[in-house]
Enzyme design. Structure first.
Site, PDB file in Angstrom:
ATOM      1  N   ASP C  15       0.813  -1.214   0.000  1.00  0.00           N
ATOM      2  CA  ASP C  15       0.000   0.000   0.000  1.00  0.00           C
ATOM      3  C   ASP C  15       0.850   1.271   0.000  1.00  0.00           C
ATOM      4  OD1 ASP C  15      -2.429  -1.374  -0.013  1.00  0.00           O
ATOM      5  OD2 ASP C  15      -2.688  -1.254   2.162  1.00  0.00           O
ATOM      6  N   ARG C  94      -0.557   3.966  17.442  1.00  0.00           N
ATOM      7  CA  ARG C  94      -1.038   4.994  16.515  1.00  0.00           C
ATOM      8  C   ARG C  94      -0.802   6.428  16.975  1.00  0.00           C
ATOM      9  NH1 ARG C  94      -0.036   1.968  12.620  1.00  0.00           N
ATOM     10  NH2 ARG C  94      -1.650   0.486  11.986  1.00  0.00           N
ATOM     11  N   ASP C 123      -7.704   2.671  12.451  1.00  0.00           N
ATOM     12  CA  ASP C 123      -6.420   3.363  12.508  1.00  0.00           C
ATOM     13  C   ASP C 123      -6.451   4.715  11.815  1.00  0.00           C
ATOM     14  OD1 ASP C 123      -5.254   1.445  14.083  1.00  0.00           O
ATOM     15  OD2 ASP C 123      -4.770   0.194  12.367  1.00  0.00           O
ATOM     16  N   SER C 173      -3.915  -7.868   6.176  1.00  0.00           N
ATOM     17  CA  SER C 173      -3.017  -6.830   6.649  1.00  0.00           C
ATOM     18  C   SER C 173      -2.645  -7.146   8.089  1.00  0.00           C
ATOM     19  CB  SER C 173      -3.675  -5.458   6.540  1.00  0.00           C
ATOM     20  OG  SER C 173      -4.496  -5.219   7.636  1.00  0.00           O
TER      21      SER C 173
END
Lengths: 368, 368, 368, 368
Positions: C15, C94, C123, C173
């Site tokens: 990605d 995060r 996220d 993922s």
């Protein structure tokens, strides 16, 4: 042809009156208006107006009894007072409107319903999530949110089409039903330091004098008398009469300032902590590590609770009428509906789509 | 000889005045009285009275500033209003009294402290647990709880010893400090069915009429105006003005009836559920399984919320002045201090011992 | 020229590798990549790859110590286990990434930061709200959410530009840091009726037999031994050893089924009610109106808790490995990232804008 | 003559066997024993023993089905796990025993019931409050609490009366039913500093190394795999697989230490704060004033969370087997039933009287 119909919740005001031709023109649809009396509406006058501006049908419903039986009284039983202040009048009417919209759409074969809410308020969410829950396949249109017209644009648009609109009506939108009325007000006006009071009417005072002064002034106005049936620590109920003018005035002022300076999540958690802290004090547990922990939390929340509060004391009542804080979270540019409006109305549709997704999913998977 | 001393918290009233000779006679001890001004006491007069009835020393303390700085203002910051009604005046003074008692006992070499609380109230627990926390080895004596004298017995005992007592003083015990005053009141008087209102002033009414009537009457008296800075669902704060006379009156009445018919634990959990339920309504989530669950809880709590409530509406205020319920948990025989008193005062000592045990243990293991 | 720069959080995966040329082409910007080691990244290899695909600068940071000191350990102290199951590894990383992005944007004069999150996950919200909080004026770009490419499209796009991509990498993922790893899994597989167990391995059993059987089987596998220091009702702590194989197995199974059939809000409130209900039972208050109220709530929540659960018992552990419910709220079409994906990715931007608005407002008004 | 009868809950163990002649001698009463099978009792053998030691009647009841249907399964539905650890086996059996005692007293015309609980445990409260609720006029006798005999005294008393007692039976009292078994254990053994880990097996380590080490060791033993259907922030449910060995081990150890060092009220409030804090982290709201407030609370609670914890990792399980803290609230002298016992057993009766008062009042006022 049923598939061309849209049911519009119609109050007779400027927004929904302009919406009738706008929906016809934009969607090529026949408009069925739905007007619901929840306590304050002249149904027949509104029906005639709807037909005069081009509605193919104008449905009217007296929803007062249903509002009382299925919404107001259950809410009363639950003791639901939002943020200990507001008995939720408008919020209780919205799910009923959603239900009438869905019923009318089914009866009149409409593929969509429409409402007059803006992109910035609560009511768009309440109505759209209500419709999603009751009929997940029904489309919802929010013309006022979508068209991007200011109030002046609306008036111009309406006059050009000869709509019967009142150009001098209040600039504040109003909603009322049996349970109460809400009026959106204008600017906030007038002025504690980290949660602690430091002056009255411009005069700095130490705590003892300040409280003594408020007890005198508050007592003169009959403020702070409390008659309560109370749960004692030792397992019995007793009736108590209290007189606490200064305490009542200061709690009201402090809370008024917190509504300006605490975020919603801070306010929710602090309310729960306050309930616990009250019990700790009432139950004689002041000298405990638990109280110290609660206090550490409280002190952290008070960092920005600084500002001025104006109160009105009158015949037993104490009302906050002005609040000002240098670090206020209240933002006029976001809250206003004027031209200075900085709120991103378009984002509201995306927000509602995701916010309402679990409601839609659950009503599909668990319909009964 | 220090080991013979007892420090008595002395207010100058009947109970503690009688306690001075009683403690001397029963324990063979020298009595040091401690009188604390928390807002309302004439310190010097009380000191002279204590010495005149046989105290070896009469200590007086002005505790007002400390009360404000260390108890009232932190409580204000925390928003601690017990059961959303009572700002906790007496409960906030008690831990301060406990601290002064412990300090005086150390300074005057006393092996015990004494207080004038009965076996049925909250204050015995607050003071004794406070003392336990601050000095786990200090003994606490509660003469009024232990001696078993009625009010008339006390007067007789005092007159026989020439004590300066006022035989016509109020039969209701009173406590006051800067933050407020509490007065224990007498019987409850006057008339909802399972949480739902069914009549006004003896006249049965359907919900629509009943609410309409209350909106008219309440509005005439200025009841139900609300000025609130509110957290909207869409992430902004806005100022709102509401007018909801009937809702305010009915919520007050309903809550008044619940204070008579719900247990303390029911009241606590229902308050939390009400906060959640308010948010659910405000946030447009009426048609959800979550709301149905909350409502199942609420309906269960309303089984016995049946009775009559009397309210006074006056110049913007709405006050509950009478409550009556056939299934009330309020029990006059338990709540009274009269001769009909059915409460087991002796059990209080055992209760406090176990209730305070974890506080004592923690303050010993984690003293700082 | 600084104003043309975008800082991209770069992991080296498909990605974010495809995002480098895409951002350059679409925004005409210079791309600065930022790669952060939170426990599992080869920093130097990733830096070389970033430069080889066109980044003007490739910044690398070892964030492990900061992650531990400022995020993991405070979380550990707080006991924050999401839904009593998940210690929040990714969620804790995060906000640290958001901070490094803001710092890199300032250092490299970038007007925007970019991240590789999709429109459906948590996220995106965590990073964007974090950035909003730390620098309200910094723009955030989410290329994967915006470009509308499927996985196959991305590979095609990358191969056409000679990007070094691994076409056989996992379709799931993955995110990992020191505190744990999350792997999104595929379909759910395999049987309670309204919250009550009715059979084991296809055989219907009454409750006594069913629990006896599970005690035998569970006991054989060492499941259900509990060693606990417990707070007794009478104010002391005691150490207790319990053996409850059937109870542990059935609670695990029941909870597994509820994760499928209760909404998030139902799960939150039921967890609080369960804590209260546990105390009510532990404290001997079974025969109370309060317990009846709590039970009315619970019974309402169990209407759709019907289905099958598969568990694995092994050497002291009991793990739910399959759950199936006819009225499940889990919806494969919404949860998947496959082509059947029905989730409205575009709505996410609007959602985040409104969801993050109060955070942005507060960090502007109360910056310290 | 009915008025002379006492019903004794009889298990066949030392305490209740000695109680039969003691009650006869002290109260001049006829003893009816009641033995209930909740999963583990040989009813007929126990009945013969009761008759052989002087009971006028020996009633036996198979309560297993009722236990399952009316107690275990509702508890399972509610998810009631005390302190997230203990599924409440004994606590669920006690109200059933109370009901059988009341029923037997009515059937056999007894004026009192008796049980074999000590003055220090939970079960005396559960049974007595249960009986109060079901029949407020029935007297309850607790011979073991009242007689003041040590275990050796009991054996001597029993042998002098030729009672069939086993002098070598375990010194730990045991209770078991279908839902589980509780065994009170002996001393605590073996080693965080203010809530933060500082070493493993005697070796000081920084956080990165320490977590890395635990991920390796924990992973080798299969600890920390989590399979969860999770509620995402964006309104959908998804299935997630996590691997977090170090996090699971450290949370278990930290919680183990907190059970020693936090009071019950601290533990309850911290559990609620942890649930809120988890959501704040999960939902991306790290950089908010709300999180700072929660953290201020948490830091205050960690002042004394210092000590050592011993854990066993084995085939996927991680179990705390030892906890030691210099500031522990666990107090061997209070928790033991040995001769060092410092607990005031006599206070228990007063405690129960007041603790149970509101239950008794409510069951009288609201009997249905």
């Amino acid at each position: 042809m049923p598939n061309d119909r849209i049911v519009l919740a119609y109050s007779g005001g400027l927004d929904t009156t302009v919406a009738v031709p706008w929906l016809k023109e934009k969607y090529g649809a026949d408009i069925v208006t739905l007007t619901i009396d929840l306590g304050m509406v002249d149904l027949e006058t509104t029906r005639q107006r709807a037909l005069s501006i081009g509605a193919v049908e104008a449905v009217i419903v007296d929803g007062r009894q249903t509002l009382v039986d299925e919404f107001l009284y259950p809410s009363l039983q639950a003791g639901t007072v939002y943020e200990e202040q507001y008995p939720l009048a408008t919020a209780l009417g919205r799910p009923l409107i959603a239900r009438y919209l869905v019923e009318a759409a089914r009866e009149h074969g409409a593929y969509a319903v429409a409402h007059g809410c803006t992109g910035k308020g609560n009511d768009q969410v309440r109505i759209e999530v209500g419709v999603m829950a009751l009929d997940p396949n029904l489309q919802v249109i929010a013309p006022i949110r979508d068209w991007g017209m200011s109030r002046d644009d609306e008036i111009e648009y309406g006059l050009a089409r000869n709509l019967p609109i009142n150009t001098r009506a209040s600039r504040f939108s109003t909603d009322e039903n049996l349970w109460g009325r809400s009026v959106e007000a204008g600017e906030l006006e007038d002025p504690f330091e980290r949660g602690v009071p430091i002056a009255i009417n411009g005069e700095s005072m130490g705590g003892v004098d300040l409280i003594g002064h408020l007890n005198a002034v508050g007592g003169d106005h009959g403020v702070g008398r409390i008659d309560h049936v109370e749960n004692r620590l030792v397992g019995i109920k007793s009736r108590e009469i209290y007189e606490c003018p200064a305490a009542v005035v200061l709690h009201a002022a402090h809370k008024g300032l917190e509504t300006m300076t605490l975020s919603k999540e801070q306010a929710r958690t602090k309310a729960r902590i306050a309930q616990e802290y009250s019990d700790v004090i009432y139950n004689g547990l002041w000298y405990t590590a638990h109280r110290a922990d609660l206090d550490a939390y409280v002190q952290s929340t008070q960092r920005h609770v600084t500002g001025e509060v104006r109160l009105r004391l009158h015949k037993g009542t104490c009302t906050v009428v002005g609040r000002q804080a240098p670090r206020a979270l209240y933002n006029y540019g976001l809250a206003t509906y004027d031209r200075q409006d900085q709120f991103d109305h378009a984002a509201a549709a995306g927000f509602i789509g995701i916010y309402g997704l679990p409601v839609r999913t659950q009503n599909q998977a668990q319909p009964d």
